[in-house]
Design an enzyme around this catalytic site. Sequence first.
Site, PDB file in Angstrom:
ATOM      1  N   GLU A  88      51.286  17.551  28.553  1.00  0.00           N
ATOM      2  CA  GLU A  88      50.458  18.042  29.094  1.00  0.00           C
ATOM      3  C   GLU A  88      50.111  19.485  28.419  1.00  0.00           C
ATOM      4  O   GLU A  88      51.056  20.307  27.735  1.00  0.00           O
ATOM      5  CB  GLU A  88      50.945  18.738  30.682  1.00  0.00           C
ATOM      6  CG  GLU A  88      50.389  19.894  31.116  1.00  0.00           C
ATOM      7  CD  GLU A  88      51.135  20.524  32.194  1.00  0.00           C
ATOM      8  OE1 GLU A  88      50.061  21.262  33.005  1.00  0.00           O
ATOM      9  OE2 GLU A  88      52.430  20.532  32.882  1.00  0.00           O
TER      10      GLU A  88
ATOM     11  N   ASP B 186      38.169  26.077  28.386  1.00  0.00           N
ATOM     12  CA  ASP B 186      39.128  27.070  28.264  1.00  0.00           C
ATOM     13  C   ASP B 186      38.779  27.183  26.786  1.00  0.00           C
ATOM     14  O   ASP B 186      39.736  26.497  25.484  1.00  0.00           O
ATOM     15  CB  ASP B 186      40.271  27.931  28.923  1.00  0.00           C
ATOM     16  CG  ASP B 186      40.517  27.435  30.016  1.00  0.00           C
ATOM     17  OD1 ASP B 186      39.750  27.554  30.838  1.00  0.00           O
ATOM     18  OD2 ASP B 186      41.700  27.053  31.137  1.00  0.00           O
TER      19      ASP B 186
ATOM     20  N   LYS C 208      31.765  15.060  45.857  1.00  0.00           N
ATOM     21  CA  LYS C 208      31.597  14.614  45.162  1.00  0.00           C
ATOM     22  C   LYS C 208      31.313  14.887  43.738  1.00  0.00           C
ATOM     23  O   LYS C 208      32.976  15.502  43.552  1.00  0.00           O
ATOM     24  CB  LYS C 208      30.754  16.787  44.936  1.00  0.00           C
ATOM     25  CG  LYS C 208      29.659  16.623  46.279  1.00  0.00           C
ATOM     26  CD  LYS C 208      28.633  15.965  46.111  1.00  0.00           C
ATOM     27  CE  LYS C 208      27.447  16.382  47.435  1.00  0.00           C
ATOM     28  NZ  LYS C 208      26.005  15.187  47.279  1.00  0.00           N
TER      29      LYS C 208
ATOM     30  N   LYS D  56      30.035  15.255  41.174  1.00  0.00           N
ATOM     31  CA  LYS D  56      29.500  15.371  39.384  1.00  0.00           C
ATOM     32  C   LYS D  56      30.017  16.377  39.313  1.00  0.00           C
ATOM     33  O   LYS D  56      30.451  16.596  37.707  1.00  0.00           O
ATOM     34  CB  LYS D  56      27.630  16.502  40.539  1.00  0.00           C
ATOM     35  CG  LYS D  56      27.632  16.737  39.479  1.00  0.00           C
ATOM     36  CD  LYS D  56      27.156  16.216  38.332  1.00  0.00           C
ATOM     37  CE  LYS D  56      25.728  15.356  39.737  1.00  0.00           C
ATOM     38  NZ  LYS D  56      24.708  14.383  38.885  1.00  0.00           N
TER      39      LYS D  56
ATOM     40  N   CYS E 171      71.939  36.651  41.408  1.00  0.00           N
ATOM     41  CA  CYS E 171      71.681  37.255  39.871  1.00  0.00           C
ATOM     42  C   CYS E 171      71.653  38.846  40.617  1.00  0.00           C
ATOM     43  O   CYS E 171      71.833  39.485  41.328  1.00  0.00           O
ATOM     44  CB  CYS E 171      70.566  36.637  39.414  1.00  0.00           C
ATOM     45  SG  CYS E 171      69.885  38.236  37.779  1.00  0.00           S
TER      46      CYS E 171
ATOM     47  N   HIS F 267      71.969  31.536  37.775  1.00  0.00           N
ATOM     48  CA  HIS F 267      70.611  30.796  38.277  1.00  0.00           C
ATOM     49  C   HIS F 267      70.499  29.592  38.842  1.00  0.00           C
ATOM     50  O   HIS F 267      70.556  28.815  38.288  1.00  0.00           O
ATOM     51  CB  HIS F 267      69.325  30.535  38.098  1.00  0.00           C
ATOM     52  CG  HIS F 267      69.104  32.488  38.034  1.00  0.00           C
ATOM     53  ND1 HIS F 267      67.884  32.942  38.975  1.00  0.00           N
ATOM     54  CD2 HIS F 267      68.829  33.566  37.141  1.00  0.00           C
ATOM     55  CE1 HIS F 267      67.923  34.554  38.579  1.00  0.00           C
ATOM     56  NE2 HIS F 267      67.904  34.531  37.901  1.00  0.00           N
TER      57      HIS F 267
ATOM     58  N   GLU G 153      69.271  27.505  41.008  1.00  0.00           N
ATOM     59  CA  GLU G 153      68.312  26.705  41.919  1.00  0.00           C
ATOM     60  C   GLU G 153      67.573  25.865  40.628  1.00  0.00           C
ATOM     61  O   GLU G 153      67.191  24.933  40.409  1.00  0.00           O
ATOM     62  CB  GLU G 153      67.290  27.640  42.468  1.00  0.00           C
ATOM     63  CG  GLU G 153      66.744  28.041  41.002  1.00  0.00           C
ATOM     64  CD  GLU G 153      67.281  30.272  40.887  1.00  0.00           C
ATOM     65  OE1 GLU G 153      66.502  30.814  41.026  1.00  0.00           O
ATOM     66  OE2 GLU G 153      68.647  30.184  41.585  1.00  0.00           O
TER      67      GLU G 153
END
Length: 543
Positions: free
Chosen positions: A139, A146, A186, A188, A380, A515, A517
């Site tokens: 990716e 940019d 759209k 375009k 944490c 952590h 998660e």
Amino acid sequence: MARYIFITGGVVSSLGKGLASAALGALLQARGYKVRLRKLDPYLNLDPGTMSPYQHGEVFVTDDGAETDLDLGHYERFTGRPATKQDNITTGRIYQDILTKERRGDYLGATIQVIPHVTNAIKEFVLSGNDGYDFVLVEIGGTVGDIEGLPFFEAIRQIRNDLPRGDVIYIHLTLLPYIPSAGELKTKPTQHSVKELRSIGIQPDILLCRTDRPIPKEERRKLGLFCNVRETAVIEARDADSIYAVPEAYHAAGLDDEVLAAFAIAAEEPPALERWHKINERIRNPEGAVTIAIVGKYTGMKDAYKSLIEALSHGGIANKVEVKLDWIESEVFENEDPAPFLEHVNGILVPGGFGQRGAEGKIEAARFARERDVPYFGICFGMQMAVIEAARNLAGIAEANSTEFGPTSEPLVGLMTEWLRGNELERRSQAGDLGGTMRLGAYPAALKRGSRVSKVYGDVLEISERHRHRYEVNTAYKDRLEQHGLRFSGMSPDGVLPEIVEYEDHPWFIGVQFHPELKSRPFEPHPLFSSFIEAALVRSRLV
């Protein structure tokens, strides 16, 4: 030899390239292929570790201690493959490596230029370490056009010419906006985005079109004609109620079939998507609901808590319930009674964070949970604030505080100066840089036999979890706190660093320095989140 799929984005940012990459990786994996997902970030920071959560969102930490883009969290959750520091690179790191080599004399006096030196460094990163994989999905961050992304686009253009014919394809994620006054989608903006991409030498093979409604046949034909792709390669990427519905939706739209066709690979068997179907059934048809209050300091930017949101969702999947989130800015509790905000919730979660702002509010949230028997999960910083709350209100240490907020006579939480990583001693100082100086990555923790947290983990006595912190609970106060009921149920194996605290006489009150998660998956919910949601479900039936 690996085949390469490059995913670019156009029209607007935040379209979900990371999610699209993860979903495609999951589809290829479901067909039996080995996949690797990587992210190229064009910003000049070395990594996102010192970036504001409002600027960047979550910093996702890998087992090997890399601070990376939150998209790597999507990659891990969708494929189950742990990411490493070699799966994410920034322009800053590339320039740092190049300039280090230049100072060392590696370039033998050559003029250092974007082409070939920067582009070669990008290509070297992309092509390295991919043995054993069938597909490598890469990716490219940002949007076509940019200026900071140009070296990356040039590098992936060159890679197609460097590799054997048919080993590289490009997928362009774009937006088809609906204009109510015209009553149509759209095309375009997408045409101009592809025109920009083609102007730098990249012809997309597949268009992945974000839309909130079906793409009419005429618009599909128009996109194929003006963007120079097959009509079958114009893939509809409809908005979904859950991110976990995306792999099935992309398969139904034909994305994985089109990818294999672009590589001239015959699709012999459909992907095995039964497990995706199962969790989506649970998400669509919950048997109940719980409300969790997230008391944080970045609640205005939900991406700052991306893995946390997903881990709570995984806990809901495990318990067959919908998890509703009530976002509360912790500063509110510094001036107001928390009761009106928290009386209706079934659980309170105080996540990680840095700095003094909102800290007293988090301490009040921990106090409310302890006194009212509301399930509490401190992660944490949330664990540290729970310890300070216990010191002040149970152990009578009125001046208890953290040295992170300034000098204090009772430093319940202080800066770590040294710790063990394996058999090696790592050291830090107060005067060190902010970037790259934290305790990062996977570390083991020893659990007390018979503790609640040991039971949550399945009666194991040692675990490994990912960390990202600079401050730690001071063990000099351990005995005094345990005398008042706060049990230190997890420590580093050398007994120096507290990892987990809990109250034995509370329905569910656990604080962790790590952590969890970051390691939760939809198919393997983290046990702490499953147990927390289970406790919240029990409370929902009591109130």
